[in-house]
Enzyme design. Structure first.
Site, PDB file in Angstrom:
ATOM      1  N   GLU A 189       0.858  -1.188   0.000  1.00 48.95           N
ATOM      2  CA  GLU A 189       0.000   0.000   0.000  1.00 48.95           C
ATOM      3  C   GLU A 189       0.894   1.237   0.000  1.00 48.95           C
ATOM      4  O   GLU A 189       1.708   1.410   0.915  1.00 48.95           O
ATOM      5  CB  GLU A 189      -0.900   0.023   1.236  1.00 48.95           C
ATOM      6  CG  GLU A 189      -1.775   1.278   1.258  1.00 48.95           C
ATOM      7  CD  GLU A 189      -2.652   1.409   2.498  1.00 48.95           C
ATOM      8  OE1 GLU A 189      -2.470   0.635   3.458  1.00 48.95           O
ATOM      9  OE2 GLU A 189      -3.505   2.314   2.497  1.00 48.95           O
ATOM     10  N   ILE A 215       7.382  14.674  -4.755  1.00 48.99           N
ATOM     11  CA  ILE A 215       8.671  15.235  -5.172  1.00 48.99           C
ATOM     12  C   ILE A 215       8.634  16.702  -4.736  1.00 48.99           C
ATOM     13  O   ILE A 215       7.585  17.356  -4.849  1.00 48.99           O
ATOM     14  CB  ILE A 215       8.835  15.151  -6.719  1.00 48.99           C
ATOM     15  CG1 ILE A 215       8.809  13.685  -7.218  1.00 48.99           C
ATOM     16  CG2 ILE A 215      10.105  15.868  -7.196  1.00 48.99           C
ATOM     17  CD1 ILE A 215      10.015  12.833  -6.882  1.00 48.99           C
ATOM     18  N   GLN A 226       9.704  19.043  -9.471  1.00 47.38           N
ATOM     19  CA  GLN A 226       8.618  18.311 -10.118  1.00 47.38           C
ATOM     20  C   GLN A 226       8.684  18.447 -11.640  1.00 47.38           C
ATOM     21  O   GLN A 226       9.327  19.351 -12.157  1.00 47.38           O
ATOM     22  CB  GLN A 226       7.253  18.814  -9.600  1.00 47.38           C
ATOM     23  CG  GLN A 226       7.012  18.408  -8.154  1.00 47.38           C
ATOM     24  CD  GLN A 226       5.712  18.932  -7.568  1.00 47.38           C
ATOM     25  OE1 GLN A 226       4.866  19.481  -8.268  1.00 47.38           O
ATOM     26  NE2 GLN A 226       5.560  18.772  -6.265  1.00 47.38           N
ATOM     27  N   VAL A 227       7.977  17.536 -12.312  1.00 51.25           N
ATOM     28  CA  VAL A 227       7.914  17.469 -13.786  1.00 51.25           C
ATOM     29  C   VAL A 227       9.270  17.444 -14.482  1.00 51.25           C
ATOM     30  O   VAL A 227       9.443  17.993 -15.563  1.00 51.25           O
ATOM     31  CB  VAL A 227       6.963  18.536 -14.422  1.00 51.25           C
ATOM     32  CG1 VAL A 227       5.729  17.867 -15.003  1.00 51.25           C
ATOM     33  CG2 VAL A 227       6.555  19.631 -13.481  1.00 51.25           C
ATOM     34  N   LYS A 228      10.229  16.765 -13.837  1.00 52.76           N
ATOM     35  CA  LYS A 228      11.529  16.539 -14.478  1.00 52.76           C
ATOM     36  C   LYS A 228      11.762  15.054 -14.695  1.00 52.76           C
ATOM     37  O   LYS A 228      12.878  14.635 -14.990  1.00 52.76           O
ATOM     38  CB  LYS A 228      12.651  17.079 -13.575  1.00 52.76           C
ATOM     39  CG  LYS A 228      12.660  18.593 -13.397  1.00 52.76           C
ATOM     40  CD  LYS A 228      13.834  19.001 -12.527  1.00 52.76           C
ATOM     41  CE  LYS A 228      13.894  20.510 -12.336  1.00 52.76           C
ATOM     42  NZ  LYS A 228      14.987  20.856 -11.387  1.00 52.76           N
ATOM     43  N   VAL A 268      -4.224  11.565  -9.881  1.00 48.32           N
ATOM     44  CA  VAL A 268      -4.705  10.402 -10.626  1.00 48.32           C
ATOM     45  C   VAL A 268      -3.964  10.289 -11.969  1.00 48.32           C
ATOM     46  O   VAL A 268      -3.545   9.208 -12.375  1.00 48.32           O
ATOM     47  CB  VAL A 268      -6.242  10.452 -10.819  1.00 48.32           C
ATOM     48  CG1 VAL A 268      -6.708   9.414 -11.828  1.00 48.32           C
ATOM     49  CG2 VAL A 268      -6.938  10.243  -9.475  1.00 48.32           C
ATOM     50  N   GLY A 269      -3.746  11.438 -12.633  1.00 48.30           N
ATOM     51  CA  GLY A 269      -3.056  11.442 -13.936  1.00 48.30           C
ATOM     52  C   GLY A 269      -1.648  10.880 -13.820  1.00 48.30           C
ATOM     53  O   GLY A 269      -1.205  10.108 -14.678  1.00 48.30           O
TER      54      GLY A 269
HETATM   55  N1  ACO Z   1      -1.478  15.122 -12.876  1.00 46.69           N
HETATM   56  C1  ACO Z   1      -1.319  14.628 -14.113  1.00 46.69           C
HETATM   57  N2  ACO Z   1      -0.154  14.296 -14.642  1.00 46.69           N
HETATM   58  C2  ACO Z   1       0.931  14.469 -13.879  1.00 46.69           C
HETATM   59  C3  ACO Z   1       0.869  14.993 -12.575  1.00 46.69           C
HETATM   60  C4  ACO Z   1      -0.397  15.315 -12.075  1.00 46.69           C
HETATM   61  N3  ACO Z   1      -0.552  15.802 -10.847  1.00 46.69           N
HETATM   62  N4  ACO Z   1       2.120  15.061 -12.086  1.00 46.69           N
HETATM   63  C5  ACO Z   1       2.924  14.612 -13.049  1.00 46.69           C
HETATM   64  N5  ACO Z   1       2.202  14.260 -14.119  1.00 46.69           N
HETATM   65  C6  ACO Z   1       2.665  13.692 -15.371  1.00 46.69           C
HETATM   66  C7  ACO Z   1       3.787  14.462 -16.000  1.00 46.69           C
HETATM   67  O1  ACO Z   1       3.297  15.466 -16.856  1.00 46.69           O
HETATM   68  C8  ACO Z   1       4.507  13.372 -16.755  1.00 46.69           C
HETATM   69  O2  ACO Z   1       3.868  13.099 -17.967  1.00 46.69           O
HETATM   70  P1  ACO Z   1       4.720  12.739 -19.298  1.00 46.69           P
HETATM   71  O3  ACO Z   1       5.412  11.441 -18.962  1.00 46.69           O
HETATM   72  O4  ACO Z   1       3.659  12.593 -20.323  1.00 46.69           O
HETATM   73  O5  ACO Z   1       5.656  13.865 -19.494  1.00 46.69           O
HETATM   74  C9  ACO Z   1       4.324  12.151 -15.844  1.00 46.69           C
HETATM   75  O6  ACO Z   1       3.170  12.409 -15.057  1.00 46.69           O
HETATM   76  C10 ACO Z   1       5.477  11.917 -14.922  1.00 46.69           C
HETATM   77  O7  ACO Z   1       6.014  13.136 -14.498  1.00 46.69           O
HETATM   78  P2  ACO Z   1       7.271  13.216 -13.551  1.00 46.69           P
HETATM   79  O8  ACO Z   1       8.088  14.410 -13.909  1.00 46.69           O
HETATM   80  O9  ACO Z   1       7.953  11.907 -13.509  1.00 46.69           O
HETATM   81  O10 ACO Z   1       6.506  13.461 -12.169  1.00 46.69           O
HETATM   82  P3  ACO Z   1       7.018  14.331 -10.929  1.00 46.69           P
HETATM   83  O11 ACO Z   1       8.463  14.157 -10.724  1.00 46.69           O
HETATM   84  O12 ACO Z   1       6.488  15.710 -11.023  1.00 46.69           O
HETATM   85  O13 ACO Z   1       6.249  13.582  -9.740  1.00 46.69           O
HETATM   86  C11 ACO Z   1       4.275  13.802  -8.368  1.00 46.69           C
HETATM   87  C12 ACO Z   1       4.840  13.454  -9.757  1.00 46.69           C
HETATM   88  C13 ACO Z   1       4.883  12.849  -7.341  1.00 46.69           C
HETATM   89  C14 ACO Z   1       2.759  13.591  -8.417  1.00 46.69           C
HETATM   90  C15 ACO Z   1       4.662  15.251  -8.026  1.00 46.69           C
HETATM   91  O14 ACO Z   1       4.150  16.111  -8.993  1.00 46.69           O
HETATM   92  C16 ACO Z   1       4.190  15.722  -6.658  1.00 46.69           C
HETATM   93  O15 ACO Z   1       4.901  15.574  -5.671  1.00 46.69           O
HETATM   94  N6  ACO Z   1       2.983  16.319  -6.569  1.00 46.69           N
HETATM   95  C17 ACO Z   1       2.458  16.868  -5.325  1.00 46.69           C
HETATM   96  C18 ACO Z   1       2.147  15.804  -4.303  1.00 46.69           C
HETATM   97  C19 ACO Z   1       1.148  14.767  -4.792  1.00 46.69           C
HETATM   98  O16 ACO Z   1       0.122  15.086  -5.379  1.00 46.69           O
HETATM   99  N7  ACO Z   1       1.447  13.481  -4.504  1.00 46.69           N
HETATM  100  C20 ACO Z   1       0.585  12.344  -4.771  1.00 46.69           C
HETATM  101  C21 ACO Z   1      -0.533  12.341  -3.780  1.00 46.69           C
HETATM  102  S1  ACO Z   1      -1.398  10.799  -3.686  1.00 46.69           S
HETATM  103  C22 ACO Z   1      -0.453   9.852  -2.664  1.00 46.69           C
HETATM  104  O17 ACO Z   1       0.520  10.286  -2.128  1.00 46.69           O
HETATM  105  C23 ACO Z   1      -0.891   8.427  -2.432  1.00 46.69           C
END
Ligand code: ACO
Length: 162
Positions: free
Chosen positions: A73, A79, A84-86, A118-119
């Site tokens: 789980e 991140i 983020q988004v790297k 979710v995305g």
């Molecule tokens: N919604 C939709 N798509 C997303 C999101 C999002 N919130 N975040 C990233 N993506 C997409 C990116 O555009 C990318 O797409 P691509 O492969 O087509 O370019 C893909 O997902 C992966 O992107 P990364 O750069 O690898 O993601 P990142 O390093 O930004 O990490 C994360 C994603 C962990 C969600 C980060 O944005 C974050 O910390 N967000 C805030 C905290 C959060 O929401 N955490 C999850 C909560 S739920 C839980 O913890 C169980």
């Protein structure tokens, strides 16, 4: 850049990273009570896979492996804002899958995803359909109404990291 898996094992370096990760979760998941984050990150039944850059944690995933049920789980995933988004979130998930399959022997992950994440989970192979037999997870993970239950099957053979 390194990906390390650690739990609350008393090793100084691990403790410093876990505290850094707890602070990232507290900032990135503002709806989660801080005490709840601290409790799970420091709980010995939980493990964290962390992204470490220049000896600083920039993100991670905390999860609980249910070894007898062969699923994990995911409790928290984040991140730090500037990083983020790297692509770190994707690489992090791949390291988690590799570790969970090869070290813990897990076949699936479940998580309650925040609506806005979710995305991200869909891109990591998670679905809103739960295919795992209910007996394997029901009663193990707690119901939580702040998110959407999602599942990911871990491919048994695929190399997730290089
Ligand atoms: N919604 C939709 N798509 C997303 C999101 C999002 N919130 N975040 C990233 N993506 C997409 C990116 O555009 C990318 O797409 P691509 O492969 O087509 O370019 C893909 O997902 C992966 O992107 P990364 O750069 O690898 O993601 P990142 O390093 O930004 O990490 C994360 C994603 C962990 C969600 C980060 O944005 C974050 O910390 N967000 C805030 C905290 C959060 O929401 N955490 C999850 C909560 S739920 C839980 O913890 C169980």
């Amino acid at each position: 850049l390194r990906f390390v898996c650690a739990s609350n094992d008393g090793i100084d370096e691990h403790m410093v990273w876990l505290i850094g990760l707890k602070n990232i979760f507290a900032r990135q998941l503002p709806n989660m009570p801080r005490e709840y984050i601290v409790r799970l990150v420091m709980d010995r039944n939980h493990k964290s896979v962390m992204v470490v850059r220049r000896n600083l944690v920039v993100g991670g995933i905390t999860y609980r492996p249910y070894l007898s049920q062969k699923f994990g789980e995911i409790a928290f995933c984040a991140i730090t804002a500037d990083e983020q988004v790297k692509g770190y979130g994707t690489r992090l998930m791949n390291h988690l899958k590799q570790h969970a399959r090869d070290v813990d022997g897990l076949t699936h992950f479940l998580t309650y995803a925040d609506n806005n994440a979710v995305g991200y989970f869909v891109k990591q192979g998670f679905t809103k359909e739960i295919y795992l037999e209910r007996d394997r997870w029901h009663g193990y993970i707690k119901d939580y109404d702040g998110g959407i239950l999602m599942e990911c099957r871990i491919d048994p053979k695929l190399p997730f990291t290089d």
